[in-house]
Design an enzyme around this catalytic site. Structure first.
Site, short mmCIF file in Angstrom:
data_model
loop_
_atom_site.label_atom_id
_atom_site.label_comp_id
_atom_site.label_asym_id
_atom_site.label_seq_id
_atom_site.Cartn_x
_atom_site.Cartn_y
_atom_site.Cartn_z
N ASP A 1 0.82 -1.21 0.00
CA ASP A 1 0.00 0.00 0.00
C ASP A 1 0.86 1.26 0.00
O ASP A 1 0.60 2.20 -0.76
CB ASP A 1 -0.92 0.03 1.23
CG ASP A 1 -1.99 -1.07 1.17
OD1 ASP A 1 -2.15 -1.67 0.09
OD2 ASP A 1 -2.65 -1.31 2.20
N ASP B 1 8.33 12.75 5.50
CA ASP B 1 8.16 12.46 6.93
C ASP B 1 7.47 11.11 7.14
O ASP B 1 6.54 10.98 7.93
CB ASP B 1 7.37 13.57 7.62
CG ASP B 1 7.58 13.53 9.14
OD1 ASP B 1 8.52 12.84 9.60
OD2 ASP B 1 6.79 14.18 9.87
#
Ligand SMILES: *[C@@H]1O[C@H](CO)[C@@H](O)[C@H](O)[C@H]1NC(C)=O
Ligand SMILES: *[C@@H]1O[C@H](CO)[C@@H](O)[C@H](O)[C@H]1NC(C)=O
Length: 332
Positions: free
Chosen positions: A52, A69
Site C-alpha cells: 500500500d 516524513d
C-alpha cells in the site's frame, strides 16, 4: 486521485472569540496507525503495508512530490477502504524545490537528509540544486519495514557507529536471528527488498516502482487472527457459536441463519451473512455490515457475549477476501 493518500474533504477557517483565526483541514477519519501495531506483525500485515505504501509513494513520486516524513505514526489503516494510507504532508515538497531543510523524523531520516540538516544547522549555504530527492522516502520505508518485521524500535540502532559502517550486516543479523517466522517462508525476499531501500547512496536505492516488482509481493500470505482483531473491516467473523451437528439438518440450519441475522441486525445494517456448511470456514458466521462503523460497534458489543452458554469470539475479516468467497483456512 490516489486512494492511498488520506482524503481531504475541505479547508475552513475557524474564528475564535478571542480573534485568533486558525486554518483547519477536514480529513477522512482513519483507524489504527502502524505505530500502534508494532509488535507481532504477521508477514501478511508487513506485505499489505509495504504494498500500500509503495503504491502511494509511486503515485506521489510520479507527480514529483516527496513525502519527507514517513514514519509508523503517519501510516494509518482505513477500515472502509481496507488499506494503509499515508497522512501528514506537512514537510512534503516538490522535488527540486525544497524550501524546508529540516525534513524527516529522527530514526527514519535518510543519510543525505541528515547531512543536509547538519549543514543547515551549521549555517552552511547550500547550492541551488542540493535538495533531497524522493529516495529519502524509500529509506524511511526500509526502516519502517525492518521495525515491523523485527518488532523492535530501531531508533538507537540507527544512531550507532555499527549501523553507519555497515547497515546491511545488521539487517542480515536481524533476519537471521528472527526465529518467529516459519523456515518455509522465503523471508530473504523481504530482507533483500529492505536492503535495497537502505543503500547509503540515494541514486542506488530502489524506487517505489521497482520495489513493487520484488518477488516478495508474489508470496501468498494469510492473515493471522491478531491481524483480524487489530485491523477493522466491514465484515465480522464470529467463532465458537455453532456446533457442526446443527449444520447438517436443513431446518435447523435455516433457523440458525434467521436467528443470527436478527441478532446481528441489532448492531447495524447487515448487507449479507454467510455460514459455510463445510470447510473452509465451517460453522463460522460471516456478517457483512454496511460500513466499518457498524461492524466496529457490533464487534465491541458481541465480544464476550454468550449464546447457549458459549462465549462469542468476534474478529474482523478482510472484505475483499469475503467478496471473492475466499475463506482463509489457516487462521491460528
Ligand atoms: C474553533 O475555535 C473554537 C474556539 O476557540 C475552539 O473551541 C474549537 O475547538 C475550534 N475548532 C477547531 C476545529 O479547531
Ligand atoms: C453506516 O451505515 C449505516 C446504515 O446504512 C448508516 O446509518 C450510517 O450512517 C453509516 N455510517 C457511516 C459513518 O457512514
Amino acid at each position: 486521485m490516489c486512494s492511498l493518500l488520506v482524503t481531504l474533504y475541505g479547508v475552513f477557517t475557524n474564528h475564535s472569540c478571542t480573534g485568533v483565526t486558525t486554518r483547519c483541514l477536514l480529513l477522512e477519519l482513519l483507524d489504527v496507525s502502524v505505530s500502534e501495531l508494532l509488535q507481532g506483525h504477521s508477514m501478511w500485515l508487513v506485505q499489505h503495508c509495504a504494498r500500500d505504501i509503495l503504491e502511494a509513494l509511486a503515485f506521489l513520486h510520479r507527480e514529483g512530490y516527496v513525502h519527507a516524513d514517513l514514519k509508523p505514526r503517519n501510516i494509518l489503516w482505513s477500515a472502509d477502504d481496507e488499506c494503509f494510507k499515508l497522512i501528514d504532508f506537512g514537510l512534503s515538497f516538490k522535488e527540486g524545490n525544497q524550501d524546508v531543510k529540516y525534513i524527516q523524523t529522527d530514526g527514519y531520516r535518510a543519510p543525505e537528509a541528515e547531512l543536509q540538516n547538519n549543514l543547515a544547522q551549521a549555517g552552511v549555504e547550500m547550492e541551488g540544486d542540493s535538495g533531497c530527492s524522493s529516495a529519502v522516502d524509500m529509506w524511511s520505508l526500509g526502516i519502517i519495514l525492518l521495525e515491523m518485521f523485527s518488532g523492535i524500535k530501531l531508533k538507537d540502532t540507527v544512531r550507532s557507529k555499527e549501523w553507519k559502517d555497515n547497515c546491511a550486516a545488521i539487517v542480515d543479523h536481524i533476519f537471521a536471528s528472527n526465529s518467529l517466522v516459519s523456515p518455509a517462508i522465503p523471508v530473504y525476499h523481504l530482507r533483500d527488498l529492505i536492503k535495497s531501500m537502505l543503500l547509503n547512496n540515494p541514486k542506488q536505492r530502489c524506487t517505489a516502482e521497482t520495489a513493487l516488482l520484488s518477488p516478495f509481493f508474489s508470496i501468498p500470505f494469510a492473515p493471522h487472527i491478531e491481524d483480524m482483531v487489530l485491523l477493522p473491516s466491514p465484515v465480522l467473523r464470529l467463532l465458537n457459536l455453532i456446533e457442526d451437528s446443527h449444520l447438517h439438518n436443513d431446518e435447523e440450519y435455516e433457523d440458525i441463519l434467521e436467528d443470527m441475522k436478527e441478532e446481528c441486525q441489532k448492531y447495524g445494517s447487515v448487507v449479507s451473512l454467510l455460514i459455510p456448511k463445510e470447510n473452509p470456514g465451517k460453522g463460522q458466521v460471516f456478517v457483512e455490515y454496511a460500513n466499518s462503523s457498524d461492524s466496529k460497534e457490533a464487534q465491541r458489543l458481541l465480544t464476550g457475549r454468550t449464546f447457549d452458554g458459549k462465549f462469542v469470539v468476534a474478529t474482523f475479516y478482510p472484505l475483499s477476501a469475503y467478496k471473492r468467497g475466499y475463506l482463509y483456512q489457516t487462521v491460528q
